[in-house]
Every structure is written in C-alpha cells, then in structure tokens.
Design a protein around this motif. Structure first.
Motif, short mmCIF file in Angstrom:
data_model
loop_
_atom_site.label_atom_id
_atom_site.label_comp_id
_atom_site.label_asym_id
_atom_site.label_seq_id
_atom_site.Cartn_x
_atom_site.Cartn_y
_atom_site.Cartn_z
N GLN A 79 13.23 9.81 -4.62
CA GLN A 79 14.27 8.85 -4.29
C GLN A 79 13.61 7.49 -4.39
OE1 GLN A 79 15.69 9.68 -0.32
NE2 GLN A 79 17.08 11.30 -0.99
N LYS A 80 13.78 6.82 -5.49
CA LYS A 80 13.19 5.51 -5.73
C LYS A 80 11.67 5.58 -5.50
CE LYS A 80 17.45 3.05 -4.66
NZ LYS A 80 18.13 2.04 -3.82
N ARG A 81 11.15 4.92 -4.48
CA ARG A 81 9.71 4.90 -4.24
C ARG A 81 9.25 6.08 -3.38
NH1 ARG A 81 8.67 1.52 -0.94
NH2 ARG A 81 10.79 0.87 -0.36
N LEU A 82 10.16 6.96 -2.99
CA LEU A 82 9.81 8.09 -2.14
C LEU A 82 9.71 9.36 -2.96
CD1 LEU A 82 10.87 5.94 -0.08
CD2 LEU A 82 11.87 7.85 1.20
N THR A 83 8.62 10.11 -2.78
CA THR A 83 8.42 11.39 -3.45
C THR A 83 8.21 12.46 -2.40
OG1 THR A 83 7.37 10.31 -5.34
CG2 THR A 83 7.04 12.68 -5.10
N PHE A 84 9.02 13.50 -2.49
CA PHE A 84 8.97 14.61 -1.55
C PHE A 84 8.48 15.86 -2.28
CE2 PHE A 84 11.58 12.40 1.61
CZ PHE A 84 12.26 11.49 0.82
N GLN A 85 7.58 16.60 -1.61
CA GLN A 85 7.07 17.83 -2.21
C GLN A 85 7.18 18.97 -1.22
OE1 GLN A 85 3.01 16.75 -3.44
NE2 GLN A 85 3.73 16.85 -5.55
N PHE A 86 7.46 20.16 -1.74
CA PHE A 86 7.47 21.38 -0.94
C PHE A 86 6.37 22.27 -1.51
CE2 PHE A 86 8.69 24.10 2.16
CZ PHE A 86 9.84 24.85 2.04
N GLY A 87 5.49 22.76 -0.68
CA GLY A 87 4.35 23.52 -1.14
C GLY A 87 4.71 24.84 -1.79
N GLU A 88 3.78 25.34 -2.59
CA GLU A 88 4.01 26.59 -3.30
C GLU A 88 4.26 27.76 -2.34
OE1 GLU A 88 3.79 25.14 -7.22
OE2 GLU A 88 4.32 27.14 -6.49
N GLU A 100 0.84 -1.19 0.00
CA GLU A 100 0.00 0.00 0.00
C GLU A 100 0.88 1.25 0.00
OE1 GLU A 100 -4.01 -1.57 2.32
OE2 GLU A 100 -2.51 -0.44 3.45
N ASP A 101 0.27 2.36 -0.40
CA ASP A 101 0.98 3.63 -0.38
C ASP A 101 0.86 4.29 0.99
OD1 ASP A 101 0.21 4.77 -3.79
OD2 ASP A 101 1.42 3.10 -3.03
N PHE A 102 1.74 5.24 1.24
CA PHE A 102 1.77 5.94 2.53
C PHE A 102 2.16 7.40 2.29
CE2 PHE A 102 2.99 7.19 6.73
CZ PHE A 102 4.25 7.76 6.65
N THR A 148 5.43 4.98 -2.32
CA THR A 148 4.64 4.11 -3.20
C THR A 148 4.97 2.66 -2.91
OG1 THR A 148 4.70 5.82 -4.92
CG2 THR A 148 4.11 3.59 -5.60
N ALA A 149 3.95 1.85 -2.80
CA ALA A 149 4.12 0.40 -2.62
C ALA A 149 5.09 0.10 -1.48
CB ALA A 149 4.58 -0.25 -3.93
N THR A 150 4.65 0.38 -0.27
CA THR A 150 5.53 0.22 0.89
C THR A 150 6.09 -1.19 1.01
OG1 THR A 150 3.59 -0.25 2.25
CG2 THR A 150 4.43 2.02 2.27
N GLN A 151 7.28 -1.24 1.58
CA GLN A 151 7.93 -2.50 1.88
C GLN A 151 8.26 -2.53 3.38
OE1 GLN A 151 11.39 -2.62 -0.67
NE2 GLN A 151 10.15 -2.65 -2.55
N THR A 152 8.54 -3.71 3.90
CA THR A 152 8.82 -3.82 5.34
C THR A 152 10.05 -3.01 5.73
OG1 THR A 152 9.99 -5.89 4.95
CG2 THR A 152 7.68 -6.05 5.61
N THR A 153 10.93 -2.78 4.78
CA THR A 153 12.12 -1.98 5.06
C THR A 153 11.81 -0.49 5.25
OG1 THR A 153 12.50 -1.84 2.69
CG2 THR A 153 13.73 -3.52 3.89
N ASP A 154 10.57 -0.10 4.93
CA ASP A 154 10.18 1.31 5.11
C ASP A 154 9.77 1.61 6.55
OD1 ASP A 154 8.53 1.20 1.89
OD2 ASP A 154 10.56 1.90 2.38
#
Lengths: 115, 111
Positions: free
Chosen positions: B58-67, B17-19, B77-83
């Motif tokens: 960064q791979k499955r991680l997406t970071f955003q800074f607001g306007e 699942e996503d987070f 995206t698509a979490t793994q146990t290592t997250d």
C-alpha cells in the motif's frame, strides 16, 4: 448504526464506585471484543463474545470486572469498586462473525479516570 | 494459549528513514491483519494477508506473511510524520475461535 458506538466517551469516577461502559456494535456483527489500553500502551484483551455467549473471558483482570451481551447486540462492561489502576481507555470492537478473514471495527473508546 | 508477539515495542526514526515491525505467533495462523492507531484515535484496519509467503503493498507500506504462516512484518519506506502512531498485528490461529492482537509497535517520526 454506521459504526461501533461506545458510551460514555469520558467517565470520571471516585475510587470505590461502580461504573458501566456500553458498546453498541455494528448491526449484524456477532463477534464483540473488549480491550483495555493504558496511556501509550498496547491492547489488553479483556473478553470476547460470540452472540450472547462469552467463550473467552480470560482477560478480565479480577472478579470486579464483568460483562454481558444481550440480544446479540449491545454489550455492557461493568467495573465494581473501581480502583485507580482501572484508569484507562476501554475499547470495544466488533466483527461480522466468528471466523477468520473478518475485519474488526473499533469504537472510539471510553476514557475512564478513577480519582 | 496462543500468543502473538510484536517487536519492537517502540521505534524512533528520523523522517525519511525506513521502519519495520515484526509479528510472531506461537501457532500457525489462518490470516494476519494489520491495524494503525493514530495518537488519540482507535485502531483502524489496514490490510489482511491469508496466503503463505504473501506480500502486499500500500504505497510506502509493504506487508509480508511468512512461509510458515507464523510470522509477519510491516515495512514502511521513507517514513513521513503522517506515519506516526501504533501499528498492531492481529492473527486468527488455525482452528482457533477468535482474533488475537499483538501488543503493538509505537512509531515516532522526527521531522
């Protein structure tokens, strides 16, 4: 040193005793922060040093807590007359300067247990 | 004084699942940083955003800074146990003098 060093890594103390926690930041880092983290909780800010001065000590929970930094390097956090609610992991972080865009490097923390 | 609020406090997801965790500041920020703390470890720097509307991946991680440079998000995206771990945002207020950390979002991933 290569990273932020904290000592001791673990400390068990009796209620009412004083404890000293030490942080040795990365060489050349002028900014130093102390945080407290209870089990499973977030970071609770305690105090911020820029060089030897502490422009923000607003997070110290009571007058039993004090901190100093000498020579712009090593910092000591002292807790007097420890209470059981002081039990937590105490984390120290340092960064290159008093400016934005500088990454904070954390030590491994000191786990304090007051019995 | 300046505050950095982070939500949710905890999130339990099924692997795959996503987070998303959100960070909001009471004041405009010069930058936003994200850190990850693995269980039993200490926070480790992941990334920094400085520009309005900036997006970094960064791979499955997406970071955003607001306007408006007052909020940020981290999406996995698509979490793994290592997250598994606690994700902290940290910001430096414009005209401020120190980094302020959010309280963190603790992520649990069930295999």
């Amino acid at each position: 040193g290569a990273g932020v060093s904290q000592s001791p890594s673990n400390k068990v103390t009796e209620k009412g005793k004083d404890v000293e926690l030490r942080c040795d930041p990365i060489s050349g880092h002028t900014a130093l922060y102390w945080y407290r983290q209870s089990l499973g909780q977030g970071l609770e800010f305690l105090i911020y040093f820029q060089g030897n001065s502490a422009p923000d000590k607003s997070g110290l929970p009571s007058d039993r807590f004090s901190a100093e930094r000498t020579g712009g390097s090593v910092s000591t956090l002292t807790i007097q007359r420890t209470q059981q609610e002081d039990s937590a992991v105490y984390l120290c972080a340092s960064s290159q300067g008093g400016a934005a865009n500088t990454e904070a490097f954390f030590g491994q923390g000191t786990r304090l247990t007051v019995v | 004084g300046q505050q950095v609020m982070q939500i949710p406090q905890y999130q339990h997801v099924q692997e795959g699942e996503d987070f998303t965790t959100y960070c909001n500041s009471s004041t405009t920020l010069s930058n936003i940083q994200w850190y990850k703390q693995r269980p039993g470890g200490h926070p480790v720097f992941l990334i920094q955003l400085v520009k309005s509307g900036e997006v970094k991946k960064q791979k499955r991680l997406t970071f955003q800074f607001g306007e408006a440079k007052k909020n940020s998000s981290l999406h996995i995206t698509a979490t793994q146990t290592t997250d598994v771990g606690t994700y902290f945002c940290a910001g430096w207020a414009t005209g401020g003098f120190k980094t302020i950390f959010g309280a963190g979002t603790r992520l649990f991933v069930k295999a």
